[in-house]
Design an enzyme around this catalytic site. Structure first.
Site, PDB file in Angstrom:
ATOM      1  N   GLU A  45      -3.257  34.291  36.685  1.00 45.21           N
ATOM      2  CA  GLU A  45      -2.600  33.345  35.787  1.00 45.21           C
ATOM      3  C   GLU A  45      -3.442  33.326  34.512  1.00 45.21           C
ATOM      4  OE1 GLU A  45      -1.460  28.648  35.445  1.00 45.21           O
ATOM      5  OE2 GLU A  45      -1.936  29.442  37.431  1.00 45.21           O
ATOM      6  N   ARG A 271     -11.497  33.380  50.243  1.00 51.52           N
ATOM      7  CA  ARG A 271     -12.030  33.373  48.873  1.00 51.52           C
ATOM      8  C   ARG A 271     -13.526  33.627  48.903  1.00 51.52           C
ATOM      9  NH1 ARG A 271      -8.473  30.473  45.543  1.00 51.52           N
ATOM     10  NH2 ARG A 271      -9.880  30.228  43.801  1.00 51.52           N
ATOM     11  N   LYS A 281     -11.324  27.542  37.880  1.00 45.22           N
ATOM     12  CA  LYS A 281     -11.111  27.750  36.449  1.00 45.22           C
ATOM     13  C   LYS A 281     -11.091  26.432  35.686  1.00 45.22           C
ATOM     14  CE  LYS A 281      -7.696  30.747  37.035  1.00 45.22           C
ATOM     15  NZ  LYS A 281      -6.562  31.635  36.707  1.00 45.22           N
TER      16      LYS A 281
END
Ligand code: ATP
Ligand code: MG
Length: 570
Positions: A45, A271, A281
């Protein structure tokens, strides 16, 4: 969409083919003939810069396509025009290339598929599988139920197909304000999987999109866009992280329900989390926006661009991702594991130079005033083919203050009264005098050199234990050196007590700027970003802030794991 040609660069830094469950699945699918060619994608993204966690995802997504001679797509997941930015897209492409990824002309955008997604939404309305809801976001949240309680049906759930088609079209035309209506899938408000409780498919957002401009004021949600985008691109293995595991049944439901051209499958892995690091982020953006760091590429950031600026190599990051492997269980990896990969790679490839961080002047009283001699210095003993360079030697030199002690303890082998040392590549020297200022600070040392020890060789079999680096005062170049420490001083900076903020866990001493270091002249001209070793100190690379004749160096990492030593002491 998928082309016959593969564009994968198989020459790119390829780690060993370490086995993992995703590799096993792909091998099985190829063997059984379920797929002919593996097609993967990396779907960032564009709302921030890539970080080391993304690097892990990239190594898996790209690595699988590369290893099985498949196809790799870069797909920007640009479904949220509010947070997205051209700057991020450019940075993402640059970082991917730097990591050795080659996506050829397979660069896609979720926004490419808006027309198709809209058609599929209409298809669902016509089948009675989607409806326009007038409830606002809060009402939808409140009626969604909990893990133990079912949700409540919306009062608008049973609108007719005609009414839904009309309202959805009017949503598209811009007749309603943000948040006034949403399109929801009509599945099951009592489903044990909350993702099935009539998930929102489209929302209204009067916002110009970087690629589609003002064409749309309704935007698809992640769950409605992602799987279908995978299907359009004929992705075979849609690899993502564990938090999407509970979304997979919904992913599959949309794929089964819609007339999509392919049936991709989603696989999840854990992750990457690193000690002393935040990886969200949103948090990284706060560090940038609140000027806690100098930008996304601050060398203390866990971003790819920060690590690159710091002097980490792509090969070391890829090696790290390979070593930690791919698993289904969440865990946190020690930051020092990444640092060892960096150190190992730099040790092999970094050219050696001489620099002093904290210069102390040395005058060789018996050396001719105007003489300049040149000595051969090897560029990298680990790679003899890198050859040698000349270093200039003069009467006045700088050594590092740490390499001298007036009252040394036992077993001190650097320069001190009565202790002879070798100046690397040059001569043996011994101390004759210490000059101090009014406050008693040492300002200068006087020494004599042994002309018979030219090149640093013993003149008569006499041995010295210490060899120290030096820089000619006449030819040396003043440099700024930036020394970094961990950005956070606790292992898990995300963990904060109620009412506290992760920023409180920042290490106040994560950056030390040294303005008056001295380096040998060859270093002044080295290219920005190239990894070098300052012998006996550590690895450095020239920063983009350098000016002609005024280089700035980032300390990448010390020669040894200083942190581990400190920890032991503590
Ligand atoms: P956000 O924090 O905004 O949700 P994200 O970290 O999920 O973002 P994306 O741009 O959506 O960022 O991520 C692109 C891909 O990278 C996704 O497939 C995601 O699963 C993967 N990814 C993100 N963070 C990590 C991580 N720490 N370890 C491994 N993969 C990651
Ligand atoms: Mg995400």
């Amino acid at each position: 969409m998928s082309s016959e040609e593969t564009t994968i660069n198989t020459e790119a830094t390829a780690p060993a083919k370490t086995s993992n469950f995703i590799r096993d699945i792909i091998e099985e699918d190829l063997k059984s003939g379920k797929i002919k060619k593996v097609v993967t994608r990396f779907p960032p993204e564009p709302n921030g810069y890539l970080h080391i966690g993304h690097a892990k995802a990239i190594c898996v997504d790209y690595g699988m396509a590369r290893d099985y001679n498949g196809e790799f797509h870069l797909r920007f997941d640009d479904t949220n025009p509010v947070k997205e930015d051209q700057e991020y897209m450019d940075a993402i492409r640059e970082d991917l290339k730097w990591l050795g990824c080659d996506w050829g002309d397979h660069e896609y955008y979720a926004s490419n598929y808006y027309d198709q997604l809209y058609e599929w939404a209409v298809f669902m309305i016509k089948k009675g599988l989607a409806y326009v809801d007038d409830q606002n976001a809060d009402q939808i949240r409140e009626t969604r139920g909990t893990l133990t309680e079912p949700g409540k049906n919306s009062p608008w759930r049973d609108r007719s197909v005609e009414e839904n088609l009309d309202l959805f079209e009017r949503m598209k035309k811009g007749e309603f304000a943000n948040g006034e209506k949403v399109l929801r899938a009509k599945i099951d408000m009592a489903s044990p999987n909350i993702n099935f409780r009539d998930p929102v498919m489209y929302r209204i957002l009067h916002q110009t999109h970087p690629r589609t401009g003002d064409k749309w004021c309704i935007y698809p949600m992640y769950d409605f866009a992602h799987g279908q985008s995978d299907a359009i691109e004929h992705i075979t293995h849609s690899i993502c992280t564990l938090e999407f595991q509970d979304h997979r049944p919904l992913y599959d439901w949309f794929i089964k329900t819609l007339p999509v051209p392919a049936e991709p499958h989603q696989y999840e892995f854990a992750r990457l989390n690193l000690t002393y690091t935040v990886m969200s982020k949103r948090k990284l953006l706060r560090l940038v926006k609140e000027n806690k760091v100098s930008g996304w590429d601050d060398p203390r950031m866990p971003t790819i661009s920060g690590m690159r600026r710091r002097g980490y190599t792509a090969a070391s990051i890829i090696e790290f991702c390979d070593r930690i492997g791919v698993s289904k269980a969440n865990s946190t990896v020690e930051f020092s594991q990444l640092e060892s990969c960096v150190r190992e790679d730099l040790n092999k490839h970094a050219l050696r130079f001489m620099g002093v961080i904290n210069p102390l002047k040395v005058v060789l009283d018996n050396y001719p005033e105007d003489l300049t001699e040149e000595f051969d210095a090897d560029n990298n003993p680990e790679e003899p083919e890198t050859g040698t360079r000349k270093v200039k030697f003069t009467k006045e030199l700088y050594i590092d203050r740490d390499d001298f002690m007036e009252n040394p303890p036992k077993k001190y082998f650097r320069l001190a009264p009565g202790i002879e040392v070798r100046l690397k590549h040059a001569y043996y020297i011994t101390l004759t005098d210490i000059v101090k200022d009014a406050e008693g600070n040492i300002t200068e040392l006087h020494c004599k050199y042994d002309p018979e020890s030219r090149g640093g060789a013993s003149p008569d079999g006499r041995r010295v234990k210490g060899t120290i680096q030096w820089v000619s005062a006449k030819y040396g170049v003043p440099a700024e050196v930036r020394v970094y420490d961990r950005l956070f001083n606790v292992e898990n900076p995300d963990k904060v007590e109620e009412g506290h903020d992760f920023l409180e866990n920042m290490n106040p001493d994560s950056l030390t700027v040294i303005k008056n270091a001295m380096v040998e002249p060859a270093l002044a001209d080295i290219e920005v970003g190239k990894a070098v070793q300052f012998i006996r100190i550590g690895y450095f690379c020239k920063d983009k802030d350098s000016q002609p004749g005024k280089p700035v160096f980032n300390k990448t990492i010390g020669l040894k794991d200083g942190w581990a030593k400190e920890q032991k002491k503590a």
